[in-house]
Write a protein that holds these residues in place. Structure first.
Motif, PDB file in Angstrom:
ATOM      1  N   UNK A  81       0.825  -1.210   0.000  1.00 30.67           N
ATOM      2  CA  UNK A  81       0.000   0.000   0.000  1.00 30.67           C
ATOM      3  C   UNK A  81       0.859   1.260   0.000  1.00 30.67           C
ATOM      4  N   UNK A  82       2.006   1.203   0.657  1.00 30.61           N
ATOM      5  CA  UNK A  82       2.891   2.363   0.692  1.00 30.61           C
ATOM      6  C   UNK A  82       3.301   2.778  -0.712  1.00 30.61           C
ATOM      7  N   UNK A  83       3.549   1.805  -1.580  1.00 26.30           N
ATOM      8  CA  UNK A  83       3.898   2.107  -2.965  1.00 26.30           C
ATOM      9  C   UNK A  83       2.774   2.887  -3.640  1.00 26.30           C
ATOM     10  N   UNK A  84       1.540   2.450  -3.442  1.00 30.02           N
ATOM     11  CA  UNK A  84       0.395   3.145  -4.035  1.00 30.02           C
ATOM     12  C   UNK A  84       0.208   4.530  -3.438  1.00 30.02           C
ATOM     13  N   UNK A  85       0.449   4.661  -2.139  1.00 23.78           N
ATOM     14  CA  UNK A  85       0.298   5.960  -1.476  1.00 23.78           C
ATOM     15  C   UNK A  85       1.320   6.955  -2.024  1.00 23.78           C
ATOM     16  N   UNK A  86       2.551   6.485  -2.265  1.00 22.78           N
ATOM     17  CA  UNK A  86       3.540   7.343  -2.925  1.00 22.78           C
ATOM     18  C   UNK A  86       3.040   7.749  -4.314  1.00 22.78           C
ATOM     19  N   UNK A  87       2.545   6.784  -5.065  1.00 26.07           N
ATOM     20  CA  UNK A  87       2.093   7.049  -6.433  1.00 26.07           C
ATOM     21  C   UNK A  87       0.980   8.097  -6.473  1.00 26.07           C
ATOM     22  N   UNK A  88       0.111   8.069  -5.481  1.00 26.70           N
ATOM     23  CA  UNK A  88      -1.034   8.970  -5.490  1.00 26.70           C
ATOM     24  C   UNK A  88      -0.722  10.382  -5.034  1.00 26.70           C
ATOM     25  N   UNK A  89       0.430  10.587  -4.411  1.00 23.29           N
ATOM     26  CA  UNK A  89       0.771  11.908  -3.867  1.00 23.29           C
ATOM     27  C   UNK A  89       1.213  12.867  -4.961  1.00 23.29           C
ATOM     28  N   UNK A  90       0.896  14.136  -4.773  1.00 22.30           N
ATOM     29  CA  UNK A  90       1.411  15.172  -5.665  1.00 22.30           C
ATOM     30  C   UNK A  90       2.897  15.383  -5.411  1.00 22.30           C
ATOM     31  N   UNK A  91       3.285  15.345  -4.129  1.00 25.84           N
ATOM     32  CA  UNK A  91       4.695  15.484  -3.749  1.00 25.84           C
ATOM     33  C   UNK A  91       4.893  14.858  -2.377  1.00 25.84           C
ATOM     34  N   UNK A  92       6.114  14.366  -2.151  1.00 18.71           N
ATOM     35  CA  UNK A  92       6.511  13.863  -0.839  1.00 18.71           C
ATOM     36  C   UNK A  92       7.351  14.922  -0.142  1.00 18.71           C
ATOM     37  N   UNK A  93       7.013  15.204   1.111  1.00 16.90           N
ATOM     38  CA  UNK A  93       7.798  16.133   1.921  1.00 16.90           C
ATOM     39  C   UNK A  93       8.577  15.322   2.959  1.00 16.90           C
ATOM     40  N   UNK A  94       9.887  15.548   2.976  1.00 19.97           N
ATOM     41  CA  UNK A  94      10.776  14.818   3.881  1.00 19.97           C
ATOM     42  C   UNK A  94      11.668  15.850   4.594  1.00 19.97           C
ATOM     43  N   UNK A  95      11.096  16.544   5.605  1.00 12.68           N
ATOM     44  CA  UNK A  95      11.776  17.712   6.195  1.00 12.68           C
ATOM     45  C   UNK A  95      12.705  17.392   7.360  1.00 12.68           C
ATOM     46  N   UNK A  96      13.309  16.224   7.342  1.00 11.92           N
ATOM     47  CA  UNK A  96      14.095  15.724   8.458  1.00 11.92           C
ATOM     48  C   UNK A  96      15.310  16.613   8.770  1.00 11.92           C
ATOM     49  N   UNK A  97      15.682  16.630  10.026  1.00 20.27           N
ATOM     50  CA  UNK A  97      16.840  17.415  10.470  1.00 20.27           C
ATOM     51  C   UNK A  97      18.151  16.636  10.333  1.00 20.27           C
ATOM     52  N   UNK A  98      18.057  15.307  10.257  1.00 23.82           N
ATOM     53  CA  UNK A  98      19.290  14.515  10.208  1.00 23.82           C
ATOM     54  C   UNK A  98      18.987  13.148   9.611  1.00 23.82           C
ATOM     55  N   UNK A  99      19.764  12.743   8.602  1.00 25.89           N
ATOM     56  CA  UNK A  99      19.632  11.411   8.024  1.00 25.89           C
ATOM     57  C   UNK A  99      20.994  10.915   7.577  1.00 25.89           C
ATOM     58  N   UNK A 100      21.214   9.621   7.772  1.00 25.68           N
ATOM     59  CA  UNK A 100      22.412   8.992   7.235  1.00 25.68           C
ATOM     60  C   UNK A 100      22.262   8.657   5.764  1.00 25.68           C
ATOM     61  N   UNK A 101      20.984   8.530   5.311  1.00 20.22           N
ATOM     62  CA  UNK A 101      20.731   8.245   3.898  1.00 20.22           C
ATOM     63  C   UNK A 101      19.413   8.884   3.465  1.00 20.22           C
ATOM     64  N   UNK A 102      18.285   8.289   3.773  1.00 19.26           N
ATOM     65  CA  UNK A 102      17.005   8.875   3.391  1.00 19.26           C
ATOM     66  C   UNK A 102      16.272   8.105   2.319  1.00 19.26           C
TER      67      UNK A 102
END
Length: 366
Positions: A260-281
């Motif tokens: 379902x996560x794959x479909x939820x990504x597909x349906x979004x206009x844009x993904x927001x990933x406003x994280x303060x710290x990531x080793x990769x993402x």
């Protein structure tokens, strides 16, 4: 033949939960290693804890065993370390989840995803365990050049001890058919137009700033809603939403499957990933693979992963995030150009390539 043992506890999870980034990287690496023929060593893996009873995968083609005792007992007795030392005695042990119990004489490969966890540990015993694993390790591997430099700096290590091998993107993340997307949106009661954010649970993910940006954007009536994949948002977040916005404008998705996560990504206009710290993402690449643009922050490893394909803001950039929402709302974004660029860009992030690099690293340590 030399034997390599992988501790894969991050791959196990409780019913109703999906695997986190650390566990997902371990799982995808093992799946990719399983597809390589005629490996010059024997690979096998194990898990500990009661959740180990749920570990039964047909997509990993090497031997598996479990130590199904409660995690607390495992940690107190160091049972799995004793098992490795006196019974299994592999030529190389790979710990892919930042740190674990270890002993000095062990030939240890340690995967550290980032140093955020180490810098924020308050339990002195756990911090010592992390340090012991780092200094016991024959080699440390990480997933970005940013993390490599931070590991070297944090633990005062020579650059020769730390290797960077980027993660890949699972083939499960791709464009889905209109029928599959429609069925998923109907079943999950998703709006026709929405912005998406996943991986919300930790404070460093900075979702409060995103919500403030959406509140600002939504001061006029808009078509877009905000969908947050978040199993248990704290009261402070719920209160912020309730005081400033209509209930139907921000949607919390609790436990959803990877499919379902794959479909939820597909349906979004844009993904927001406003994280303060990531080793990769991972969400950046997952979203790209699903033909969905990403707005993320210009910090840590994120520009390294997002390249010149992602859109960037400051981590406290409420106005910038709101601006991008306005841009997408009014369809002033060249989606066709993005999709062409993203299609070519993600080719460089292949689990097959990652697995081959790990094989070479394994061989160098035997």
């Amino acid at each position: 033949m030399d034997e390599i043992l992988i501790k894969a506890c991050g791959v196990t999870y409780r019913k109703g939960q999906y695997i986190t980034g650390v566990g997902r990287s371990t799982l995808e690496l093992m799946k990719a290693l399983s597809k390589i023929n005629n490996l010059p060593f024997k690979l096998y893996y194990y898990t500990t804890g009661l959740r180990a009873n749920n570990m039964d995968r047909t997509d990993i083609d090497f031997q598996y065993f479990k130590i199904p005792f409660p995690d607390k007992i495992i940690h107190i007795t160091e049972l799995d370390v004793l098992y490795r030392k006196y019974i299994l005695r592999p030529n190389l042990v790979h710990i892919p989840h930042n740190y674990d119990d270890s002993y000095k004489e062990e030939n240890l490969l340690l995967t550290i995803h980032d140093v955020w966890g180490y810098k924020n540990i308050t339990n002195k015993k756990e911090k010592k365990k992390w340090e012991r694993a780092v200094y016991n390790a024959s080699c440390i591997v990480t997933c970005s050049q940013y993390s490599k430099s931070m590991i070297e700096e944090t633990f005062n290590l020579p650059c020769s001890k730390v290797v960077s091998i980027p993660w890949g993107i699972s083939s499960d993340f791709n464009k889905v058919s209109p029928a599959i997307l429609s069925e998923c949106k109907t079943r999950l009661n998703l709006p026709s137009r929405y912005f998406l954010s996943v991986s919300c649970s930790h404070p460093r993910k900075n979702i409060e700033t995103l919500i403030k940006a959406f509140i600002q954007f939504n001061s006029k009536k808009r078509e877009h809603k905000l969908v947050l994949v978040w199993s248990n948002p704290p009261k402070s977040i719920l209160n912020l939403c309730q005081k400033n916005i209509e209930n139907s404008d921000i949607i919390f998705l609790k436990y959803i499957s990877d499919k379902d996560l794959v479909s939820v990504y597909n349906g979004a206009t844009a993904t927001f990933f406003p994280t303060r710290y990531e080793g990769f993402g991972f969400p950046i690449l997952e979203s790209f693979a699903c033909n969905t643009p990403v707005v993320t922050c210009r910090n840590t490893s994120l520009p390294e992963v997002g390249g010149n394909i992602a859109l960037y803001t400051d981590e406290d950039g409420v106005d910038e995030m709101s601006y991008y929402m306005e841009l997408f709302e009014n369809e002033n974004f060249d989606l066709h150009l993005f999709r062409e660029q993203a299609k070519n860009y993600i080719k460089r992030f292949s689990w097959e390539n990652t697995a081959f690099q790990y094989v070479e690293l394994y061989k160098s340590l035997l």
